[in-house]
Design a protein around this motif. Structure first.
Motif, PDB file in Angstrom:
ATOM      1  N   GLN A 221      35.770   6.263 -44.929  1.00 29.57           N
ATOM      2  CA  GLN A 221      36.646   5.392 -44.189  1.00 29.57           C
ATOM      3  C   GLN A 221      36.060   5.197 -42.620  1.00 29.57           C
ATOM      4  OE1 GLN A 221      39.105   3.379 -45.342  1.00 29.57           O
ATOM      5  NE2 GLN A 221      39.114   2.696 -43.180  1.00 29.57           N
ATOM      6  N   GLN A 222      35.471   6.268 -42.199  1.00 30.23           N
ATOM      7  CA  GLN A 222      34.641   6.060 -40.921  1.00 30.23           C
ATOM      8  C   GLN A 222      33.565   5.308 -41.025  1.00 30.23           C
ATOM      9  OE1 GLN A 222      34.265  10.255 -39.588  1.00 30.23           O
ATOM     10  NE2 GLN A 222      36.454  10.670 -39.253  1.00 30.23           N
ATOM     11  N   VAL A 223      32.680   5.316 -41.852  1.00 31.68           N
ATOM     12  CA  VAL A 223      31.509   4.704 -42.331  1.00 31.68           C
ATOM     13  C   VAL A 223      31.904   3.224 -42.367  1.00 31.68           C
ATOM     14  CG1 VAL A 223      29.539   4.137 -43.611  1.00 31.68           C
ATOM     15  CG2 VAL A 223      30.311   6.636 -42.924  1.00 31.68           C
ATOM     16  N   SER A 224      32.829   2.837 -43.042  1.00 31.59           N
ATOM     17  CA  SER A 224      33.519   1.405 -43.173  1.00 31.59           C
ATOM     18  C   SER A 224      33.866   0.941 -41.907  1.00 31.59           C
ATOM     19  CB  SER A 224      34.446   1.270 -44.240  1.00 31.59           C
ATOM     20  OG  SER A 224      35.156   0.290 -44.490  1.00 31.59           O
ATOM     21  N   ASP A 225      34.557   1.702 -41.176  1.00 31.68           N
ATOM     22  CA  ASP A 225      35.135   1.351 -39.695  1.00 31.68           C
ATOM     23  C   ASP A 225      33.765   1.076 -38.722  1.00 31.68           C
ATOM     24  OD1 ASP A 225      37.640   1.504 -40.696  1.00 31.68           O
ATOM     25  OD2 ASP A 225      37.943   3.423 -39.893  1.00 31.68           O
ATOM     26  N   MET A 226      32.927   1.863 -38.876  1.00 32.66           N
ATOM     27  CA  MET A 226      31.780   1.586 -37.901  1.00 32.66           C
ATOM     28  C   MET A 226      30.984   0.466 -38.348  1.00 32.66           C
ATOM     29  SD  MET A 226      30.311   5.458 -37.274  1.00 32.66           S
ATOM     30  CE  MET A 226      30.137   5.980 -38.875  1.00 32.66           C
ATOM     31  N   LEU A 227      30.582  -0.036 -39.968  1.00 33.43           N
ATOM     32  CA  LEU A 227      30.104  -0.963 -40.044  1.00 33.43           C
ATOM     33  C   LEU A 227      30.810  -2.228 -39.702  1.00 33.43           C
ATOM     34  CD1 LEU A 227      28.930   0.196 -43.744  1.00 33.43           C
ATOM     35  CD2 LEU A 227      27.524  -0.279 -41.594  1.00 33.43           C
ATOM     36  N   ASP A 228      32.159  -2.436 -39.694  1.00 34.51           N
ATOM     37  CA  ASP A 228      32.770  -3.612 -39.479  1.00 34.51           C
ATOM     38  C   ASP A 228      32.777  -3.575 -37.891  1.00 34.51           C
ATOM     39  OD1 ASP A 228      33.874  -3.748 -42.046  1.00 34.51           O
ATOM     40  OD2 ASP A 228      35.955  -2.541 -41.532  1.00 34.51           O
ATOM     41  N   ARG A 229      32.581  -2.523 -37.067  1.00 30.79           N
ATOM     42  CA  ARG A 229      32.487  -2.916 -35.790  1.00 30.79           C
ATOM     43  C   ARG A 229      31.120  -3.402 -35.404  1.00 30.79           C
ATOM     44  NH1 ARG A 229      35.164   2.461 -34.924  1.00 30.79           N
ATOM     45  NH2 ARG A 229      33.010   3.347 -34.664  1.00 30.79           N
ATOM     46  N   VAL A 230      30.146  -2.763 -36.066  1.00 31.04           N
ATOM     47  CA  VAL A 230      28.792  -3.490 -35.982  1.00 31.04           C
ATOM     48  C   VAL A 230      28.513  -4.878 -36.536  1.00 31.04           C
ATOM     49  CG1 VAL A 230      26.512  -3.199 -36.837  1.00 31.04           C
ATOM     50  CG2 VAL A 230      27.630  -1.012 -36.132  1.00 31.04           C
ATOM     51  N   LEU A 231      29.522  -5.151 -37.314  1.00 31.62           N
ATOM     52  CA  LEU A 231      29.353  -6.748 -37.924  1.00 31.62           C
ATOM     53  C   LEU A 231      29.985  -7.460 -37.000  1.00 31.62           C
ATOM     54  CD1 LEU A 231      29.968  -6.181 -41.880  1.00 31.62           C
ATOM     55  CD2 LEU A 231      27.875  -6.788 -40.552  1.00 31.62           C
ATOM     56  N   ALA A 232      31.159  -7.136 -36.519  1.00 29.93           N
ATOM     57  CA  ALA A 232      31.850  -7.959 -35.255  1.00 29.93           C
ATOM     58  C   ALA A 232      31.110  -7.770 -34.063  1.00 29.93           C
ATOM     59  CB  ALA A 232      33.324  -7.204 -35.206  1.00 29.93           C
ATOM     60  N   TYR A 233      30.238  -7.200 -33.765  1.00 30.43           N
ATOM     61  CA  TYR A 233      29.490  -7.272 -32.688  1.00 30.43           C
ATOM     62  C   TYR A 233      28.472  -8.119 -32.705  1.00 30.43           C
ATOM     63  CZ  TYR A 233      25.917  -5.767 -29.131  1.00 30.43           C
ATOM     64  OH  TYR A 233      25.022  -5.812 -28.352  1.00 30.43           O
ATOM     65  N   VAL A 234      27.780  -8.049 -34.071  1.00 27.91           N
ATOM     66  CA  VAL A 234      26.476  -8.897 -34.197  1.00 27.91           C
ATOM     67  C   VAL A 234      26.885 -10.219 -34.411  1.00 27.91           C
ATOM     68  CG1 VAL A 234      24.918  -9.346 -36.152  1.00 27.91           C
ATOM     69  CG2 VAL A 234      25.092  -6.977 -35.363  1.00 27.91           C
TER      70      VAL A 234
END
Length: 301
Positions: A221-234
């Motif tokens: 879940q933490q990895v998924s949340d971090m990927l979501d933040r990275v995608l939103a930033y990109v």
């Protein structure tokens, strides 16, 4: 506890003969283990109401490149007034001898204090610990507990630097150095259990440690949340809403670049084929075992 008149304390006065210079290599960074941090916080919780802060000794190891690793700590009795500060040297050395018998590799690397106030007394205590760690420089760890209004909890590390043509113990500037909290994988469960405690102690209930499956679920879940933040930033950078940071871009390229190259080279497909082959062989063995068991029943009948 405050020191009384008959104690074995040494009074650190401003009229000391001179500043203790330590020609050893200057520490470049400090790594703090959770055991040392929890010991400091426990010392702060057990202090008397009259004490504004507590101090203690840091034990750990040093590396050749200047990195200091703080592994444990112990409290030191001290007393501060408007006129003087006193430290119980006999208690300090007795505790260090006991710790050294248990962990011979750990040496004195510096001292800690709670709060964010660095004053003349802090410089005097820094000079005292510089004598204990000579020829290496002593590290000062300032732990802000966040109980003061407007202050955030955190940990900062400093080294002392003398000031003036004729340096004195009270003339010292604390220079900040990088500091981080590091823990092993085996300690993650305990840290997660402590950080998951409710903010209100009255509603606190005992919580069993999480199982391996629950830890895996939390990690995913933490990895998924971090990927979501990275995608939103990109996406925000590509759309022009946010100005891109070159350092973040290089970090993402270093982290995700090899994975992209592996996908282009067909590494993912080869790994997928290997996984499918293992699954096929497992199903084949299972079917063969079922057929053999049924043939054995037929022969028996």
């Amino acid at each position: 506890m405050p020191l009384g008149p008959p104690s074995s304390a040494i009074y650190l006065q401003n009229a000391a003969p001179g500043f203790t210079s330590t020609p050893g290599r200057t520490p470049t960074s400090v790594t703090v283990h959770p055991v040392a941090l929890f010991s400091i916080l426990d010392h702060f919780l057990r202090r008397n109401d009259a004490q504004d802060r507590v101090i203690g000794t840091l034990l750990g190891t040093r590396s050749e490149n200047g990195e200091v690793e703080v592994r444990s700590s112990f409290a030191v009795l001290h007393s501060e007034t408007a006129e003087q500060v006193a430290v119980d040297m006999e208690y300090h050395r007795t505790m260090y001898e006991l710790h050294h018998k248990v962990n011979p590799k750990e040496v004195i690397v510096g001292w800690y204090s709670t709060g964010s106030n660095l004053n003349t007394y802090s410089a005097l205590i820094q000079n005292f610990y510089s004598q204990e760690t000579a020829p290496h420089q002593a590290v000062h760890l300032a732990v802000n507990t966040g109980v003061e209004e407007g202050q955030q909890a955190g940990v900062k590390a400093y080294v002392g630097s003398p000031v003036g043509v004729s340096p004195k113990p009270e003339n010292c500037v604390f220079v900040p150095i990088p500091c981080e909290l590091r823990f092993n994988d085996a300690e993650r469960s305990g840290l997660d259990l402590l950080t998951s405690a409710p903010a209100n102690p009255a509603n606190a209930t005992f919580t069993n440690p999480a199982s391996d499956l629950e830890l895996l679920e939390r990690s995913l879940q933490q990895v998924s949340d971090m990927l979501d933040r990275v995608l939103a930033y990109v996406q925000s950078v590509l759309s022009g809403e946010v100005k891109g940071d070159a350092a973040v871009g290089r970090y993402l390229m270093d982290a995700l670049g090899p994975s992209t190259e592996d996908l282009e080279k067909g590494e993912f497909n080869s790994h997928l084929q290997d996984t499918l082959m293992v699954s096929y062989l497992a199903n084949l063995v299972r079917s063969q075992a079922e057929v053999s068991s049924r043939l054995a029943l037929v022969k028996a009948s």
